[in-house]
Design an enzyme around this catalytic site. Structure first.
Site, mmCIF file in Angstrom:
data_model
loop_
_atom_site.group_PDB
_atom_site.id
_atom_site.type_symbol
_atom_site.label_atom_id
_atom_site.label_comp_id
_atom_site.label_asym_id
_atom_site.label_seq_id
_atom_site.Cartn_x
_atom_site.Cartn_y
_atom_site.Cartn_z
ATOM 1 N N CYS A 179 25.598 -26.863 93.282
ATOM 2 C CA CYS A 179 25.963 -26.292 92.405
ATOM 3 C C CYS A 179 27.606 -25.692 92.705
ATOM 4 O O CYS A 179 28.385 -26.043 93.263
ATOM 5 C CB CYS A 179 25.221 -25.156 92.246
ATOM 6 N N ASN A 202 25.146 -23.403 97.064
ATOM 7 C CA ASN A 202 25.497 -24.580 96.582
ATOM 8 C C ASN A 202 24.808 -25.540 97.410
ATOM 9 O O ASN A 202 25.940 -25.746 98.472
ATOM 10 C CB ASN A 202 26.573 -25.050 96.532
ATOM 11 N N ASP A 209 14.724 -25.907 97.154
ATOM 12 C CA ASP A 209 14.845 -26.593 98.994
ATOM 13 C C ASP A 209 15.872 -25.620 99.063
ATOM 14 O O ASP A 209 15.171 -24.866 100.363
ATOM 15 C CB ASP A 209 15.755 -28.153 98.857
ATOM 16 N N VAL A 211 33.721 -48.960 90.217
ATOM 17 C CA VAL A 211 35.232 -48.611 89.211
ATOM 18 C C VAL A 211 36.393 -49.692 89.854
ATOM 19 O O VAL A 211 37.083 -50.050 91.437
ATOM 20 C CB VAL A 211 35.548 -47.722 88.740
ATOM 21 N N GLY A 213 29.847 -44.042 100.499
ATOM 22 C CA GLY A 213 29.866 -44.250 101.964
ATOM 23 C C GLY A 213 30.825 -43.430 102.564
ATOM 24 O O GLY A 213 31.737 -43.803 104.342
#
Length: 586
Positions: free
Chosen positions: A2, A75, A98, A267, A342
């Site tokens: 968030c 967040n 969570d 992309v 990654g």
């Protein structure tokens, strides 16, 4: 995850102040378009913009303990929250979110609970019983966080600069792996792994242990109640993330909700190296693959938005952040809200091409430590903000705490690049997943040369950016650059162009101080430039600037080397042909 904003101890509990906090919180709405929340306790304000990933129906924030004396805005993703709930049998949880465990852990353990959290997070906790507060950020800084200070003595916390830069006298990056306690009025490091001291580790290389640690890091990050996928560039790191995810997805709760067919996303410019490699990996591991092509002009048109959202003028971050920004918009349009990515592998495993010049294991290890410590200013910042610009969450399994402990405990002699032995960059990681009986990837993908994201999307991308910047920045402007920008003076027209845009959005001195600087070659630290005397004349963060190492190094630089009688070296790793037949797309 968030977007969070907190204003603490502002000596103003008026309605006008509440309206101002709401206004600033809305600047972060892109991070959390699903719900907005604001809680006021006296002159303390905790605001939240929610992106619902776990328990979307009831996990709205701020969160509270049973009697609402402790308030938290978070967040983050706490991957071990179910285990932590079992350790709190006398507590009643309001939601299945969570992050709901944080307030209750504080009740039980005080400020010493942060190290119990296994996840990525930034949070502000207000204890109304004594009006104290606690702020903390995850170990490596995967989540973005800033702290600011008002003239009235207030403390401000925000996920992004734009939430506080107009209202604070001074602001700065909140250091990762730290907490700030209002009781002590100082930062305290809570994350203290063995590698942080930069002492040279001596553990033997165990490929199976490394592989298993990474698989566990992936599996725990499949905790989601919404559609998700993986970013797949076709390079080693993203391909391993995708392969392991595809292998273990079927046994997860996420598969029962959304199906066991993994979606992957890539992309690039037309004809980009990444597009071809990603397509092949997707076919090999069986994902539903989504390929997005963009033009150089598309990217140039997005530069201002990228700088506004990513909040930097660092050249390599903008180069790589732009295609990621464009891809994230496409991904979100498909209804996906979370992706695995990654980032972090190159820092841990000495994957950047300049590591070919590391003189010894001691300097290699110290460089990897420095790179990991700085990730929150570069790749973590890019991955977090370029995705959150569109309400998309990126999770990075390579930066799992337990995985880092295993990887950084390996004797760095094993990470040294030895071309005569076929040991290219990230050899220890490649070897760990080189399984002849049950292959994770095609052999040539597993041993594909490192390609920085901003290069892999198409070599014309960086060249196009340089050409565009040259049209907006004159030679005369460059001569005066040190007077206009005395801090982190831009040394290229491209850097000057980005700096002009950044200063327009964020003109405060604190803002420009929040961006790292210094010379770099192929993403190195300034210290590593000393490894090769020729690098000081060729400072560019692109991997193609690693002359004599990158297979597609800048042509003009290669020509200069050849004219001086220096033959660029090619990396030809020793490898066996994969027993499985794999079609290579042309």
């Amino acid at each position: 995850m968030c977007g969070i904003l907190a204003v603490l101890g502002c000596s103003d509990d008026s309605q006008a102040k509440r309206v101002r906090v709401l206004e600033l919180s809305r600047r972060l709405k892109h991070r959390g378009p699903d719900w907005s929340g604001l809680h006021q306790h006296g002159d303390n304000f905790l605001a939240h913009q929610r992106l619902a990933i776990v328990d979307p129906a009831s996990g709205d924030q701020p969160l509270f303990n049973e009697d609402q004396s402790i308030i938290v805005t978070v967040n983050g993703e706490i991957f071990n929250h179910e285990e932590l709930r079992k350790q709190l049998p006398n507590h009643k949880f309001r939601t299945g979110c969570d992050c709901d465990v944080i307030a209750h852990l504080y009740e039980e353990h005080g400020e010493n609970f942060v190290d119990m959290l296994d996840g990525i997070f930034s949070f502000v906790l207000l204890d109304t019983r004594d009006n104290s507060f606690l702020v903390a950020r995850d170990a490596i800084g995967v989540t973005s966080l800033y702290i600011g200070y008002g003239l009235d003595g207030s403390v401000w916390i925000a996920s992004e600069l734009k939430g506080l830069n107009d209202d604070c006298e001074h602001f700065e990056l909140f250091p990762p792996g730290h907490l700030y306690s209002s009781k002590e009025k100082e930062f305290r490091r809570w994350y203290n792994p063995p590698w942080f001291s930069e002492a040279i580790p001596s553990a033997p290389y165990d490929p199976l242990a490394l592989r298993q640690a990474f698989e566990k890091a992936i599996i725990k990050r499949l905790m989601t109640d919404v559609p998700f996928g993986v970013l797949l560039s076709g390079g080693l790191d993203s391909s391993l993330v995708a392969s392991v995810t595809a292998r273990y997805l079927a046994d997860t709760k996420a598969a029962k909700q959304w199906g066991s067919k993994l979606h992957s996303f890539c992309v690039g410019l037309e004809g980009a190296p990444d597009l071809k490699a990603a397509r092949e990996v997707a076919d090999y591991i069986g994902t539903v693959h989504h390929e997005f092509q963009y033009t150089i002009q598309d990217g140039i048109d997005a530069i201002e938005d990228v700088i506004y959202h990513v909040e930097t003028y660092d050249v390599t971050t903008i180069r790589a952040g732009t295609p990621m920004f464009l891809m994230s918009r496409k991904i979100k349009s498909l209804g996906v809200k979370m992706v695995l990515s990654g980032e972090g592998s190159d820092e841990i495993f000495a994957g950047y091409l300049y590591f070919h010049k590391a003189p010894n294991k001691e300097e290699l290890h110290q460089e990897t430590c420095s790179k990991i410590k700085a990730l929150h200013k570069y790749d973590c910042l890019r991955a977090n903000k370029s995705t959150y610009a569109w309400g998309l969450e990126a999770r990075v399994p390579f930066l799992d705490k337990k995985f880092i402990d295993v990887a950084m405990g390996i004797d760095p002699e094993n990470k040294m690049i030895k071309r005569d032995e076929g040991r290219i960059e990230k050899w220890v990681l490649r070897k760990a997943f080189d399984d002849e009986e049950n292959p994770y990837l095609p052999k040539h993908i597993l041993y594909r040369q490192k390609e920085q994201f901003s290069d892999g999307v198409g070599y014309g991308w960086i060249d196009g950016l340089k050409d565009h910047a040259a049209k907006h920045v004159t030679d005369k402007m460059m001569l005066n650059a040190s007077n206009i920008y005395p801090f982190n003076t831009p040394n290229t027209k491209e850097a000057y162009y980005y700096r002009m845009i950044f200063e327009r959005f964020f003109p405060q001195n604190s803002a420009r101080l929040s961006v790292p600087g210094g010379a770099s070659i192929a993403c190195s630290t300034e210290k590593a430039i000393e490894w090769d005397a020729a690098w000081s004349n060729n400072l560019d963060p692109s991997g193609r600037a690693a002359l004599g190492v990158h297979d597609s190094a800048y042509d003009d630089q290669l020509n200069k080397s050849v004219s001086k009688g220096v033959e660029p070296e090619k990396i030809i790793p020793k490898m066996e042909v994969s027993p499985l037949g794999v079609a290579i797309l042309s």
